[in-house]
Design a protein around this motif. Structure first.
Motif, PDB file in Angstrom:
ATOM      1  N   ALA A  47       0.829  -1.201   0.000  1.00 37.33           N
ATOM      2  CA  ALA A  47       0.000   0.000   0.000  1.00 37.33           C
ATOM      3  C   ALA A  47       0.867   1.256   0.000  1.00 37.33           C
ATOM      4  CB  ALA A  47      -0.940  -0.004   1.204  1.00 37.33           C
ATOM      5  N   LEU A  48       1.918   1.263   0.785  1.00 41.25           N
ATOM      6  CA  LEU A  48       2.817   2.423   0.828  1.00 41.25           C
ATOM      7  C   LEU A  48       3.484   2.645  -0.528  1.00 41.25           C
ATOM      8  CD1 LEU A  48       4.460   1.801   4.320  1.00 41.25           C
ATOM      9  CD2 LEU A  48       2.855   3.644   3.742  1.00 41.25           C
ATOM     10  N   ALA A  49       3.945   1.560  -1.153  1.00 38.84           N
ATOM     11  CA  ALA A  49       4.589   1.668  -2.472  1.00 38.84           C
ATOM     12  C   ALA A  49       3.609   2.210  -3.507  1.00 38.84           C
ATOM     13  CB  ALA A  49       5.133   0.307  -2.901  1.00 38.84           C
ATOM     14  N   PHE A  50       2.354   1.777  -3.434  1.00 38.56           N
ATOM     15  CA  PHE A  50       1.347   2.272  -4.365  1.00 38.56           C
ATOM     16  C   PHE A  50       1.199   3.788  -4.237  1.00 38.56           C
ATOM     17  CE2 PHE A  50      -3.025   3.711  -4.991  1.00 38.56           C
ATOM     18  CZ  PHE A  50      -3.141   3.483  -6.356  1.00 38.56           C
ATOM     19  N   TRP A  51       1.059   4.289  -3.016  1.00 40.33           N
ATOM     20  CA  TRP A  51       0.853   5.727  -2.824  1.00 40.33           C
ATOM     21  C   TRP A  51       2.093   6.547  -3.162  1.00 40.33           C
ATOM     22  CZ3 TRP A  51      -3.672   7.410  -3.362  1.00 40.33           C
ATOM     23  CH2 TRP A  51      -4.770   6.636  -2.966  1.00 40.33           C
ATOM     24  N   ARG A  52       3.268   5.979  -2.964  1.00 42.93           N
ATOM     25  CA  ARG A  52       4.489   6.677  -3.395  1.00 42.93           C
ATOM     26  C   ARG A  52       4.493   6.814  -4.917  1.00 42.93           C
ATOM     27  NH1 ARG A  52       7.109   3.005   0.429  1.00 42.93           N
ATOM     28  NH2 ARG A  52       7.226   4.123   2.407  1.00 42.93           N
ATOM     29  N   HIS A  53       4.067   5.747  -5.596  1.00 46.45           N
ATOM     30  CA  HIS A  53       3.964   5.773  -7.056  1.00 46.45           C
ATOM     31  C   HIS A  53       2.959   6.841  -7.507  1.00 46.45           C
ATOM     32  CE1 HIS A  53       3.838   4.327 -11.171  1.00 46.45           C
ATOM     33  NE2 HIS A  53       2.522   4.303 -11.082  1.00 46.45           N
ATOM     34  N   VAL A  54       1.837   6.954  -6.810  1.00 47.57           N
ATOM     35  CA  VAL A  54       0.845   7.977  -7.129  1.00 47.57           C
ATOM     36  C   VAL A  54       1.467   9.366  -6.971  1.00 47.57           C
ATOM     37  CG1 VAL A  54      -1.327   9.041  -6.369  1.00 47.57           C
ATOM     38  CG2 VAL A  54      -1.168   6.551  -6.617  1.00 47.57           C
ATOM     39  N   ALA A  55       2.193   9.581  -5.883  1.00 47.03           N
ATOM     40  CA  ALA A  55       2.831  10.888  -5.650  1.00 47.03           C
ATOM     41  C   ALA A  55       3.822  11.210  -6.766  1.00 47.03           C
ATOM     42  CB  ALA A  55       3.512  10.913  -4.282  1.00 47.03           C
ATOM     43  N   GLU A  56       4.548  10.211  -7.209  1.00 46.89           N
ATOM     44  CA  GLU A  56       5.482  10.423  -8.326  1.00 46.89           C
ATOM     45  C   GLU A  56       4.720  10.793  -9.596  1.00 46.89           C
ATOM     46  OE1 GLU A  56       7.512   6.675  -8.258  1.00 46.89           O
ATOM     47  OE2 GLU A  56       8.644   7.205  -6.452  1.00 46.89           O
ATOM     48  N   GLY A  57       3.542  10.194  -9.800  1.00 46.43           N
ATOM     49  CA  GLY A  57       2.704  10.538 -10.949  1.00 46.43           C
ATOM     50  C   GLY A  57       2.185  11.969 -10.876  1.00 46.43           C
ATOM     51  N   ARG A  60       4.877  14.216 -12.082  1.00 52.83           N
ATOM     52  CA  ARG A  60       5.026  14.179 -13.546  1.00 52.83           C
ATOM     53  C   ARG A  60       3.794  14.736 -14.269  1.00 52.83           C
ATOM     54  NH1 ARG A  60       7.020   9.015 -12.011  1.00 52.83           N
ATOM     55  NH2 ARG A  60       5.010   8.110 -12.588  1.00 52.83           N
ATOM     56  N   ASP A  61       2.856  15.320 -13.524  1.00 53.45           N
ATOM     57  CA  ASP A  61       1.606  15.847 -14.096  1.00 53.45           C
ATOM     58  C   ASP A  61       0.804  14.777 -14.824  1.00 53.45           C
ATOM     59  OD1 ASP A  61       1.836  18.481 -13.147  1.00 53.45           O
ATOM     60  OD2 ASP A  61       3.168  19.003 -14.810  1.00 53.45           O
ATOM     61  N   GLU A  62       0.846  13.553 -14.300  1.00 58.42           N
ATOM     62  CA  GLU A  62       0.068  12.451 -14.864  1.00 58.42           C
ATOM     63  C   GLU A  62      -1.237  12.230 -14.107  1.00 58.42           C
ATOM     64  OE1 GLU A  62       4.030   9.877 -16.130  1.00 58.42           O
ATOM     65  OE2 GLU A  62       2.827   9.216 -14.436  1.00 58.42           O
ATOM     66  N   ARG A  63      -1.289  12.657 -12.849  1.00 58.82           N
ATOM     67  CA  ARG A  63      -2.428  12.384 -11.979  1.00 58.82           C
ATOM     68  C   ARG A  63      -2.785  13.604 -11.153  1.00 58.82           C
ATOM     69  NH1 ARG A  63      -3.059   6.675 -10.695  1.00 58.82           N
ATOM     70  NH2 ARG A  63      -1.535   5.556 -11.939  1.00 58.82           N
ATOM     71  N   ILE A  64      -4.055  13.610 -10.773  1.00 64.23           N
ATOM     72  CA  ILE A  64      -4.560  14.547  -9.778  1.00 64.23           C
ATOM     73  C   ILE A  64      -5.072  13.689  -8.634  1.00 64.23           C
ATOM     74  CG2 ILE A  64      -6.396  16.200  -9.247  1.00 64.23           C
ATOM     75  CD1 ILE A  64      -6.165  17.127 -12.201  1.00 64.23           C
ATOM     76  N   LEU A  65      -4.679  14.008  -7.423  1.00 65.58           N
ATOM     77  CA  LEU A  65      -5.098  13.267  -6.240  1.00 65.58           C
ATOM     78  C   LEU A  65      -5.954  14.162  -5.360  1.00 65.58           C
ATOM     79  CD1 LEU A  65      -4.958  10.777  -4.343  1.00 65.58           C
ATOM     80  CD2 LEU A  65      -2.855  11.772  -3.399  1.00 65.58           C
ATOM     81  N   LEU A  66      -7.169  13.704  -5.099  1.00 63.38           N
ATOM     82  CA  LEU A  66      -8.078  14.407  -4.204  1.00 63.38           C
ATOM     83  C   LEU A  66      -8.249  13.590  -2.941  1.00 63.38           C
ATOM     84  CD1 LEU A  66     -10.800  15.367  -6.824  1.00 63.38           C
ATOM     85  CD2 LEU A  66      -9.036  16.855  -5.871  1.00 63.38           C
ATOM     86  N   ILE A  67      -8.380  14.293  -1.816  1.00 66.12           N
ATOM     87  CA  ILE A  67      -8.637  13.615  -0.548  1.00 66.12           C
ATOM     88  C   ILE A  67      -9.844  14.245   0.134  1.00 66.12           C
ATOM     89  CG2 ILE A  67      -6.246  12.875  -0.181  1.00 66.12           C
ATOM     90  CD1 ILE A  67      -6.132  15.198   1.968  1.00 66.12           C
ATOM     91  N   ALA A  68     -10.452  13.459   0.996  1.00 67.11           N
ATOM     92  CA  ALA A  68     -11.511  13.936   1.884  1.00 67.11           C
ATOM     93  C   ALA A  68     -10.967  13.801   3.300  1.00 67.11           C
ATOM     94  CB  ALA A  68     -12.772  13.098   1.718  1.00 67.11           C
ATOM     95  N   GLU A  69     -11.017  14.906   4.045  1.00 65.58           N
ATOM     96  CA  GLU A  69     -10.541  14.910   5.424  1.00 65.58           C
ATOM     97  C   GLU A  69     -11.691  15.252   6.361  1.00 65.58           C
ATOM     98  OE1 GLU A  69      -6.078  16.617   5.579  1.00 65.58           O
ATOM     99  OE2 GLU A  69      -7.554  18.010   4.760  1.00 65.58           O
ATOM    100  N   ASN A  70     -11.719  14.558   7.494  1.00 66.48           N
ATOM    101  CA  ASN A  70     -12.739  14.893   8.491  1.00 66.48           C
ATOM    102  C   ASN A  70     -12.282  16.102   9.307  1.00 66.48           C
ATOM    103  OD1 ASN A  70     -10.930  13.934  10.456  1.00 66.48           O
ATOM    104  ND2 ASN A  70     -11.987  11.988  10.700  1.00 66.48           N
ATOM    105  N   GLY A  71     -13.108  16.518  10.242  1.00 75.85           N
ATOM    106  CA  GLY A  71     -12.817  17.696  11.059  1.00 75.85           C
ATOM    107  C   GLY A  71     -11.535  17.592  11.856  1.00 75.85           C
TER     108      GLY A  71
END
Length: 178
Positions: A47-57, A60-71
């Protein structure tokens, strides 16, 4: 909604800083039966490796990552927009890894994440969005309520985390140019 939820886009540095929290959401969803490319038991390192890969993307302007955060600032949901597409599809993006922690479901978080996807896609100049989801799963209704159009299904397309086969339903959404 029972608590305040904030939806926001993460840059690469922030995504790297949130890898642990994002891994928690991914592991929770896979352990809850979500067919999102991972099998049980899902190792934390995977799971950690997957999210590191997403951050690298993101870098490189390949991905947009959105999150939902609670209060409390805890990440309880996420979705990605894959904006890097072939040369003949500059107007298209893929939606991937819609995840909401089991404890945070039924609060409208996924609906808000999908609305944010539309907004981010338009800002990125995308007018055609595509996604796929488990056939017969709860997400199909979410996507239909969010204006997505069912294209069709492919039986035995993927495996559920427990190894059983599942079909996949494909959807598309046409956006007005920004």
């Amino acid at each position: 909604m029972s608590e305040t939820i904030a939806i926001r886009r993460l840059g690469m540095s922030e995504a790297m800083a949130c890898v642990d929290a994002l891994a928690d959401v991914l592991i929770d969803c896979v352990e809850g039966g979500a067919s999102v490319s991972f099998m049980l038991p899902i190792a934390r390192q995977t799971a950690l490796a997957f999210w590191r890969h997403v951050a690298e993307g993101i870098a490189r302007d390949e991905r947009i990552l959105l999150i939902a955060e609670n209060g409390a600032g805890q990440i309880v949901g996420t979705v990605q927009l894959i904006i890097s597409q072939p040369e003949n599809q500059p107007h298209r993006a893929d939606v991937a890894k819609m995840l909401v922690s089991r404890s945070a479901r039924r609060q409208g978080i996924a609906t808000r994440l999908m609305a944010a996807v539309d907004e981010q896609a338009q800002r990125a100049g995308k007018s055609v969005l595509v996604l796929d989801t488990v056939t017969g799963g709860e997400a199909e209704g979410l996507y239909e309520r969010s204006g997505w159009v069912r294209v069709g299904t492919v039986p035995n397309y993927a495996l559920m985390p427990d190894g059983t086969l599942c079909g996949t339903t494909f959807f598309h959404k046409q956006l007005s140019p920004a």
